[in-house]
Design a protein around this motif. Structure first.
Motif, PDB file in Angstrom:
ATOM      1  N   LEU A  79      -5.219   9.629 -19.238  1.00  0.00           N
ATOM      2  CA  LEU A  79      -6.284   9.315 -18.760  1.00  0.00           C
ATOM      3  C   LEU A  79      -6.689  10.223 -17.720  1.00  0.00           C
ATOM      4  O   LEU A  79      -7.951  10.564 -17.532  1.00  0.00           O
ATOM      5  CB  LEU A  79      -5.889   8.163 -17.738  1.00  0.00           C
TER       6      LEU A  79
ATOM      7  N   THR B  19      -8.164   9.761 -23.504  1.00  0.00           N
ATOM      8  CA  THR B  19      -8.516   8.462 -24.078  1.00  0.00           C
ATOM      9  C   THR B  19      -9.660   8.114 -24.523  1.00  0.00           C
ATOM     10  O   THR B  19     -10.628   8.068 -23.837  1.00  0.00           O
ATOM     11  CB  THR B  19      -7.889   7.643 -22.923  1.00  0.00           C
TER      12      THR B  19
ATOM     13  N   LEU C 192      -7.678  -1.073 -22.547  1.00  0.00           N
ATOM     14  CA  LEU C 192      -7.173  -0.178 -21.217  1.00  0.00           C
ATOM     15  C   LEU C 192      -7.340  -1.332 -19.983  1.00  0.00           C
ATOM     16  O   LEU C 192      -6.552  -1.320 -19.209  1.00  0.00           O
ATOM     17  CB  LEU C 192      -8.462   0.712 -20.823  1.00  0.00           C
TER      18      LEU C 192
ATOM     19  N   ILE D 247      -8.200   4.038 -14.856  1.00  0.00           N
ATOM     20  CA  ILE D 247      -8.995   3.085 -15.494  1.00  0.00           C
ATOM     21  C   ILE D 247     -10.217   2.719 -14.954  1.00  0.00           C
ATOM     22  O   ILE D 247     -11.281   2.247 -15.551  1.00  0.00           O
ATOM     23  CB  ILE D 247      -8.266   1.955 -16.103  1.00  0.00           C
TER      24      ILE D 247
END
Length: 413
Positions: A270, A275, A313, A388
């Motif tokens: 991340l 990702t 996620l 996220i």
């Protein structure tokens, strides 16, 4: 925590960027300055040459020879500005007489023989400016122009001498002022370049500092399970722990270490944007409902809500928030449940009845491996949720409830 000094990689990057900026800035200004100086010199030279040509044309138009060959300059005398202003003007009859018919009252240049100078250049190309020096060595520019009588015969030569010293003095002033301005602008540019280099490298420095902290914290966190495994192995070897109990303890430590390793890998991905984000329409309320653990009583209030997000996620973020609330919550609520979850218009709100976030640790609560003394877990959950949320253009908001407990609000999009 004290601020760490920049490492060698950052220093090299900063030095290269600063030197590149300084070199480009100085070379650019030097080139522009040289071009400006050369252009100004050429303009000054051209202005002086044009003035000589205009004076010669004025003398040619305001003087004449009559039928008896007499020279007339009455009209020219009525325009005294033509004969002054940094020029010497002569009208010299053709050889063999070489008589000076018009001369300056106060000559700027000390010429031994104006007639010889005019005669030597009268056959040259018309309008061409020449350079010369007088008896004292002073430089001048001059122009020779033939003049004609009524029969269109060359009877005299107009000699115009110009003083380049005024142009050179103006050029010197221009050059000095330009150099001063360039020095000031170059200094300002170097200061600005230094600030821009620092500003441009700030994300790099922050990333390097974050990576160093991450590596140090990871090594610290991994040291504990490794030490536990070694202690279990020693205890089993010496017979203090049975083989079955030792195997069960090793399995428990390995399982916890695997979970922590998975979170570390996810956090590293991340932070490095490695990702892949595959966004799709997701029912947020159904996703939260699927993430609820069966062994815990959790109060829910879930409205139908559709968001565009990476489902995998988003599941990780919701599970981390629920786990964090279950770990730190306590059953203070009247309903007997320690956690409440609400879904409203793309926002998940999770509340617990625990002690809340310590006031002295509020600023660092989202940083990796940050946790209160004695707290279970690894201090990675909120850091993962924060990343996220940022990847989805959302926001993670944390606050303490009154009189006790904590509230985490995850907004997507």
């Amino acid at each position: 925590m004290a601020k760490r000094p920049p490492n060698a990689v950052y220093q090299r990057l900063y030095l290269k960027l600063t030197m590149s900026w300084a070199l480009a800035w100085i070379v650019g200004f030097a080139s522009l300055g040289m071009l400006a100086i050369h252009t100004n010199h050429r303009l000054g030279q051209a202005g002086l040459e044009d003035m000589l040509r205009l004076r010669a044309m004025a003398v040619y138009g305001l003087t004449w020879f009559d039928a008896q060959g007499r020279f007339h300059d009455e009209l020219l005398r009525k325009e005294p500005g033509i004969l002054t202003g940094g020029v010497d003007i002569y009208v010299i009859s053709q050889p063999p007489s070489g008589q000076v018919l018009l001369r300056p009252k106060r000559a700027i240049f000390n010429l031994h023989s104006p007639a010889a100078l005019a005669d030597a250049n009268v056959d040259g190309e018309d309008g061409v400016i020449h350079e010369g020096r007088d008896n004292s060595g002073a430089a001048f520019l001059f122009l020779t122009t033939p003049t004609y009588d009524d029969a269109d015969r060359v009877v005299a030569t107009i000699l115009v001498l110009g003083d380049p010293r005024a142009t050179e003095a103006a050029q010197a002033v221009f050059t000095r002022n330009l150099l001063l301005a360039m020095t000031a602008l170059a200094s300002l540019g170097l200061v600005v370049g230094n600030l821009l280099a620092r500003q441009a490298l700030r994300p790099v420095a922050e990333t390097m500092e974050m990576r160093e902290r991450f590596i140090a914290a990871t090594a610290h966190e991994l040291r504990a399970p490794v030490a536990n495994l070694l202690a279990i192995c020693d205890s089993t070897t010496y017979g203090d722990t049975s083989l079955e109990d030792g195997f069960a303890q090793v399995r428990h430590v390995a399982k916890a270490s695997a979970a922590m390793t998975d979170k570390l890998l996810l956090l590293a991905q991340l932070e490095s944007s490695a990702t892949g984000i595959t966004k799709e329409k997701v029912r947020l309320d159904l996703l939260v409902e699927a993430a609820l653990p069966e062994e815990h009583a959790i109060v829910t209030d879930l409205d139908a809500s559709v968001v565009v997000a990476d489902k995998r996620l988003l599941q990780i973020a919701v599970r981390n928030l629920i786990e964090n609330a279950l770990i730190h919550g306590s059953p203070h609520d009247a309903a007997g449940a320690s956690v409440r979850i609400t879904v409203r218009q793309g926002t998940v709100t999770i509340e617990d009845g625990g002690t809340g976030f310590p006031a002295d640790q509020w600023a660092n609560v989202r940083e990796p491996f940050h946790k209160s003394p004695g707290s279970p877990g690894y201090g990675l959950g909120l850091a993962i949720v924060q990343h996220i949320a940022e990847l989805h253009g959302g926001q993670l908001t944390l606050e303490n409830r009154v009189p006790h407990g904590a509230r985490a609000r995850l907004r997507i999009g």
